[in-house]
Design a protein around this motif. Structure first.
Motif, mmCIF file in Angstrom:
data_model
loop_
_atom_site.group_PDB
_atom_site.id
_atom_site.type_symbol
_atom_site.label_atom_id
_atom_site.label_comp_id
_atom_site.label_asym_id
_atom_site.label_seq_id
_atom_site.Cartn_x
_atom_site.Cartn_y
_atom_site.Cartn_z
ATOM 1 N N ASP A 1 0.831 -1.185 0.122
ATOM 2 C CA ASP A 1 0.011 -0.078 0.031
ATOM 3 C C ASP A 1 1.053 1.195 0.070
ATOM 4 O O ASP A 1 1.537 1.558 0.826
ATOM 5 C CB ASP A 1 -1.104 0.042 1.339
ATOM 6 N N LEU A 2 1.036 2.009 -1.195
ATOM 7 C CA LEU A 2 1.958 3.030 -1.248
ATOM 8 C C LEU A 2 1.547 4.110 -0.193
ATOM 9 O O LEU A 2 2.371 4.904 0.108
ATOM 10 C CB LEU A 2 2.038 3.367 -2.812
ATOM 11 N N GLY A 3 0.313 4.438 -0.233
ATOM 12 C CA GLY A 3 -0.220 5.382 0.735
ATOM 13 C C GLY A 3 0.522 5.397 2.307
ATOM 14 O O GLY A 3 0.661 6.327 2.847
ATOM 15 N N THR A 4 0.618 4.381 2.515
ATOM 16 C CA THR A 4 1.178 4.064 4.019
ATOM 17 C C THR A 4 2.718 3.920 4.123
ATOM 18 O O THR A 4 3.259 4.256 4.884
ATOM 19 C CB THR A 4 0.667 2.779 4.731
ATOM 20 N N LEU A 5 3.310 3.586 2.797
ATOM 21 C CA LEU A 5 4.762 3.488 2.637
ATOM 22 C C LEU A 5 5.237 5.143 2.514
ATOM 23 O O LEU A 5 6.356 5.336 3.257
ATOM 24 C CB LEU A 5 5.229 2.854 1.421
ATOM 25 N N VAL A 6 4.726 5.874 1.957
ATOM 26 C CA VAL A 6 4.948 7.312 1.706
ATOM 27 C C VAL A 6 3.765 8.141 2.208
ATOM 28 O O VAL A 6 3.123 8.502 1.340
ATOM 29 C CB VAL A 6 5.508 7.741 0.393
ATOM 30 N N LYS B 235 -5.170 2.367 -8.330
ATOM 31 C CA LYS B 235 -5.357 3.690 -7.634
ATOM 32 C C LYS B 235 -6.874 3.710 -7.242
ATOM 33 O O LYS B 235 -7.817 3.664 -8.171
ATOM 34 C CB LYS B 235 -4.740 4.969 -8.386
ATOM 35 N N VAL B 236 -7.100 4.165 -6.040
ATOM 36 C CA VAL B 236 -8.597 4.545 -5.717
ATOM 37 C C VAL B 236 -8.511 5.941 -5.561
ATOM 38 O O VAL B 236 -7.758 6.521 -4.763
ATOM 39 C CB VAL B 236 -8.872 3.792 -4.343
ATOM 40 N N ASN C 53 2.954 12.033 0.773
ATOM 41 C CA ASN C 53 2.550 12.170 -0.694
ATOM 42 C C ASN C 53 1.275 12.038 -0.862
ATOM 43 O O ASN C 53 0.512 10.894 -0.778
ATOM 44 C CB ASN C 53 3.368 11.293 -1.367
ATOM 45 N N ALA C 54 0.284 13.052 -1.448
ATOM 46 C CA ALA C 54 -0.891 12.880 -1.657
ATOM 47 C C ALA C 54 -1.262 11.962 -2.736
ATOM 48 O O ALA C 54 -2.334 11.578 -3.179
ATOM 49 C CB ALA C 54 -1.798 14.495 -1.472
ATOM 50 N N VAL C 55 -0.346 12.197 -3.864
ATOM 51 C CA VAL C 55 -0.440 11.384 -5.273
ATOM 52 C C VAL C 55 -0.645 9.776 -4.863
ATOM 53 O O VAL C 55 -1.424 9.147 -5.494
ATOM 54 C CB VAL C 55 0.267 11.663 -6.094
ATOM 55 N N LEU C 56 -0.047 9.251 -4.005
ATOM 56 C CA LEU C 56 0.373 7.967 -3.644
ATOM 57 C C LEU C 56 -0.946 7.410 -2.647
ATOM 58 O O LEU C 56 -0.954 6.327 -2.429
ATOM 59 C CB LEU C 56 1.299 7.579 -2.975
ATOM 60 N N LYS C 57 -1.688 8.420 -2.110
ATOM 61 C CA LYS C 57 -2.912 8.061 -1.268
ATOM 62 C C LYS C 57 -3.751 7.106 -2.019
ATOM 63 O O LYS C 57 -4.357 7.270 -2.746
ATOM 64 C CB LYS C 57 -3.638 9.239 -0.573
#
Length: 69
Positions: free
Chosen positions: A8-13, A67-68, A16-20
């Protein structure tokens, strides 16, 4: 044997709003590239069980990005 990994890229970075809501996945099907071996009474492989007819793809590696919004 199959293998599936995801991150889950949102939790790794988190900054960064793009990866949420983004998820990166990696899947490997037939990881060991194994094939079924069949022999008849004469020790021959029947036509139906020739290795190239059973699984013509062999090992398959798939990478996905979701991407959601």
């Amino acid at each position: 044997m199959d293998m599936r990994l995801f991150a889950d890229l949102g939790t790794l970075v988190p900054g960064n709003a793009v990866l949420k809501g983004a998820r990166l996945s990696l899947a490997v099907t037939n990881l060991l590239d194994s094939k079924q071996r069949v022999r008849d009474g004469n020790g021959l492989t029947p036509i139906r069980y020739q290795p190239y007819l059973l699984n013509p793809l062999g090992r398959v590696i798939t990478i996905g990005l979701r991407k959601v919004f």
